[in-house]
Scaffold this motif. Sequence first.
Motif, PDB file in Angstrom:
ATOM      1  N   SER A  57      87.970  22.132 -33.102  1.00 24.45           N
ATOM      2  CA  SER A  57      88.980  21.463 -32.276  1.00 24.45           C
ATOM      3  C   SER A  57      90.321  21.332 -32.992  1.00 24.45           C
ATOM      4  O   SER A  57      91.374  21.484 -32.378  1.00 24.45           O
ATOM      5  CB  SER A  57      88.486  20.082 -31.840  1.00 24.45           C
ATOM      6  OG  SER A  57      88.178  19.286 -32.976  1.00 24.45           O
ATOM      7  N   THR A  58      90.309  21.053 -34.290  1.00 23.27           N
ATOM      8  CA  THR A  58      91.568  20.869 -35.017  1.00 23.27           C
ATOM      9  C   THR A  58      92.155  22.216 -35.434  1.00 23.27           C
ATOM     10  O   THR A  58      91.455  23.239 -35.460  1.00 23.27           O
ATOM     11  CB  THR A  58      91.358  20.014 -36.282  1.00 23.27           C
ATOM     12  OG1 THR A  58      90.588  20.779 -37.240  1.00 23.27           O
ATOM     13  CG2 THR A  58      90.629  18.722 -35.956  1.00 23.27           C
ATOM     14  N   LYS A  59      93.425  22.223 -35.801  1.00 28.70           N
ATOM     15  CA  LYS A  59      94.079  23.450 -36.252  1.00 28.70           C
ATOM     16  C   LYS A  59      93.401  24.013 -37.508  1.00 28.70           C
ATOM     17  O   LYS A  59      93.226  25.228 -37.638  1.00 28.70           O
ATOM     18  CB  LYS A  59      95.569  23.194 -36.535  1.00 28.70           C
ATOM     19  CG  LYS A  59      96.437  23.085 -35.291  1.00 28.70           C
ATOM     20  CD  LYS A  59      97.897  22.925 -35.666  1.00 28.70           C
ATOM     21  CE  LYS A  59      98.794  22.807 -34.436  1.00 28.70           C
ATOM     22  NZ  LYS A  59      98.899  24.057 -33.678  1.00 28.70           N
ATOM     23  N   HIS A  62      90.288  25.744 -36.467  1.00 28.51           N
ATOM     24  CA  HIS A  62      90.615  27.008 -35.805  1.00 28.51           C
ATOM     25  C   HIS A  62      90.986  28.076 -36.846  1.00 28.51           C
ATOM     26  O   HIS A  62      90.583  29.237 -36.719  1.00 28.51           O
ATOM     27  CB  HIS A  62      91.773  26.821 -34.823  1.00 28.51           C
ATOM     28  CG  HIS A  62      91.376  26.201 -33.519  1.00 28.51           C
ATOM     29  ND1 HIS A  62      90.497  26.814 -32.646  1.00 28.51           N
ATOM     30  CD2 HIS A  62      91.733  25.027 -32.933  1.00 28.51           C
ATOM     31  CE1 HIS A  62      90.336  26.055 -31.573  1.00 28.51           C
ATOM     32  NE2 HIS A  62      91.063  24.952 -31.722  1.00 28.51           N
ATOM     33  N   ARG A  95      93.154  33.320 -30.751  1.00 22.75           N
ATOM     34  CA  ARG A  95      92.946  31.955 -31.244  1.00 22.75           C
ATOM     35  C   ARG A  95      94.095  31.559 -32.184  1.00 22.75           C
ATOM     36  O   ARG A  95      94.594  30.428 -32.124  1.00 22.75           O
ATOM     37  CB  ARG A  95      91.596  31.853 -31.966  1.00 22.75           C
ATOM     38  CG  ARG A  95      91.202  30.439 -32.376  1.00 22.75           C
ATOM     39  CD  ARG A  95      89.798  30.439 -32.951  1.00 22.75           C
ATOM     40  NE  ARG A  95      88.796  30.709 -31.940  1.00 22.75           N
ATOM     41  CZ  ARG A  95      88.161  29.783 -31.256  1.00 22.75           C
ATOM     42  NH1 ARG A  95      88.432  28.500 -31.459  1.00 22.75           N
ATOM     43  NH2 ARG A  95      87.248  30.108 -30.358  1.00 22.75           N
ATOM     44  N   TYR A  96      94.491  32.496 -33.039  1.00 20.84           N
ATOM     45  CA  TYR A  96      95.573  32.228 -33.996  1.00 20.84           C
ATOM     46  C   TYR A  96      96.889  31.963 -33.249  1.00 20.84           C
ATOM     47  O   TYR A  96      97.621  31.025 -33.566  1.00 20.84           O
ATOM     48  CB  TYR A  96      95.737  33.421 -34.939  1.00 20.84           C
ATOM     49  CG  TYR A  96      96.788  33.238 -36.010  1.00 20.84           C
ATOM     50  CD1 TYR A  96      96.469  32.701 -37.255  1.00 20.84           C
ATOM     51  CD2 TYR A  96      98.117  33.620 -35.783  1.00 20.84           C
ATOM     52  CE1 TYR A  96      97.430  32.530 -38.237  1.00 20.84           C
ATOM     53  CE2 TYR A  96      99.085  33.449 -36.765  1.00 20.84           C
ATOM     54  CZ  TYR A  96      98.737  32.915 -37.984  1.00 20.84           C
ATOM     55  OH  TYR A  96      99.708  32.750 -38.953  1.00 20.84           O
ATOM     56  N   ASP A  98      97.350  31.285 -29.852  1.00 21.58           N
ATOM     57  CA  ASP A  98      97.297  30.175 -28.885  1.00 21.58           C
ATOM     58  C   ASP A  98      97.423  28.816 -29.564  1.00 21.58           C
ATOM     59  O   ASP A  98      98.005  27.874 -28.996  1.00 21.58           O
ATOM     60  CB  ASP A  98      95.980  30.226 -28.097  1.00 21.58           C
ATOM     61  CG  ASP A  98      95.945  31.361 -27.096  1.00 21.58           C
ATOM     62  OD1 ASP A  98      96.987  32.015 -26.904  1.00 21.58           O
ATOM     63  OD2 ASP A  98      94.863  31.615 -26.521  1.00 21.58           O
ATOM     64  N   ASN A  99      96.864  28.703 -30.759  1.00 21.61           N
ATOM     65  CA  ASN A  99      96.879  27.415 -31.463  1.00 21.61           C
ATOM     66  C   ASN A  99      98.040  27.290 -32.465  1.00 21.61           C
ATOM     67  O   ASN A  99      98.120  26.328 -33.215  1.00 21.61           O
ATOM     68  CB  ASN A  99      95.546  27.201 -32.189  1.00 21.61           C
ATOM     69  CG  ASN A  99      94.401  26.974 -31.238  1.00 21.61           C
ATOM     70  OD1 ASN A  99      94.233  25.898 -30.694  1.00 21.61           O
ATOM     71  ND2 ASN A  99      93.603  28.020 -31.013  1.00 21.61           N
ATOM     72  N   ARG A 100      98.913  28.295 -32.449  1.00 22.64           N
ATOM     73  CA  ARG A 100     100.115  28.286 -33.297  1.00 22.64           C
ATOM     74  C   ARG A 100      99.773  27.946 -34.752  1.00 22.64           C
ATOM     75  O   ARG A 100     100.363  27.053 -35.369  1.00 22.64           O
ATOM     76  CB  ARG A 100     101.145  27.297 -32.756  1.00 22.64           C
ATOM     77  CG  ARG A 100     101.595  27.643 -31.343  1.00 22.64           C
ATOM     78  CD  ARG A 100     102.618  26.671 -30.801  1.00 22.64           C
ATOM     79  NE  ARG A 100     103.019  27.028 -29.444  1.00 22.64           N
ATOM     80  CZ  ARG A 100     103.890  26.346 -28.712  1.00 22.64           C
ATOM     81  NH1 ARG A 100     104.436  25.251 -29.221  1.00 22.64           N
ATOM     82  NH2 ARG A 100     104.204  26.734 -27.493  1.00 22.64           N
ATOM     83  N   LEU A 101      98.839  28.680 -35.282  1.00 20.57           N
ATOM     84  CA  LEU A 101      98.337  28.380 -36.624  1.00 20.57           C
ATOM     85  C   LEU A 101      99.315  28.770 -37.731  1.00 20.57           C
ATOM     86  O   LEU A 101      99.155  28.342 -38.867  1.00 20.57           O
ATOM     87  CB  LEU A 101      96.986  29.078 -36.838  1.00 20.57           C
ATOM     88  CG  LEU A 101      95.876  28.662 -35.856  1.00 20.57           C
ATOM     89  CD1 LEU A 101      94.567  29.362 -36.191  1.00 20.57           C
ATOM     90  CD2 LEU A 101      95.681  27.146 -35.870  1.00 20.57           C
TER      91      LEU A 101
END
Length: 281
Positions: A57-59, A62, A95-96, A98-101
């Motif tokens: 759930s958290t960055k 991810h 995933r990278y 979309d979650n702005r990692l």
Amino acid sequence: MKKTWYGLLMFMICHLSFSQHLEESIYTATETFITNKNLQSLETLSKQEATFKSQVSTKDEHLAFVFLLCNKAYYLKDINRFHLAISTYETAWKRYNDNRLSSISDYDIIEYCLKPLGNLYTKTNNYTDAENTIKQYLSLAKENKNNTQYIAGIINLSVLYQTRGMHQSVLDLIDKTKHISNIETKQKDKLNALKASSLIALNTSINNNLDNDVIFPNSKDMFNKQQLEYELALKKGNYELALKHLNLSEIFQKKDSLTNRDIAKHFVKKAQLHYLLSDFE
């Protein structure tokens, strides 16, 4: 009221502890796989992946999961499971992104995900997605001012264009690297080879389009240049010019590196040209 705050505090502590434990578990599972890559460990990692997927759930979690996916995809690529590798890389990139990692880490998503993904698209003849992916990381590399990755993108896109017979596009693309200084020698050699191949394909003289001091700085490269000019002249039916370049190539050829077969092939080429020339005199 105290009980409410105490309960909330305990919930936050427990959640943080679980989050850190989950992140660590993902990295541990991946590193265990990396140290012993085989089909059995791949199956184990895939089962762990399914469990982790429903919990992250958290960055930070991810990011750990992206690390797992990229390493799994790399192994799938190595064992020639290209389509499964592609879908795994695609999942990692989504995933990278979309979650702005990128906001929390300098993980090299270009090197570990987008470059191999683009290459796999090319290998599987998915040229549209290959071009889109390469252009995507070209843009990222330019934004990050990473010249090495930018040049790598130019090279990979040039390879793709050559595969499709788009030789003028290759020349236009490589021309964009003129303003970039300190290009790595290995990358410069690849750019030069790609440019020379496309010039030959377009029946364009290499002499008029390449800078000798930059493109062919040593004997080996000069030998390759003369061989390329020989092939171009032969293709055009200019046998006299082909013979000239074949003879020039001898000057730069390292004799001690030649096998008997190499020597024989060279003499056969010369004999064929002399025969062809005798017919036209």
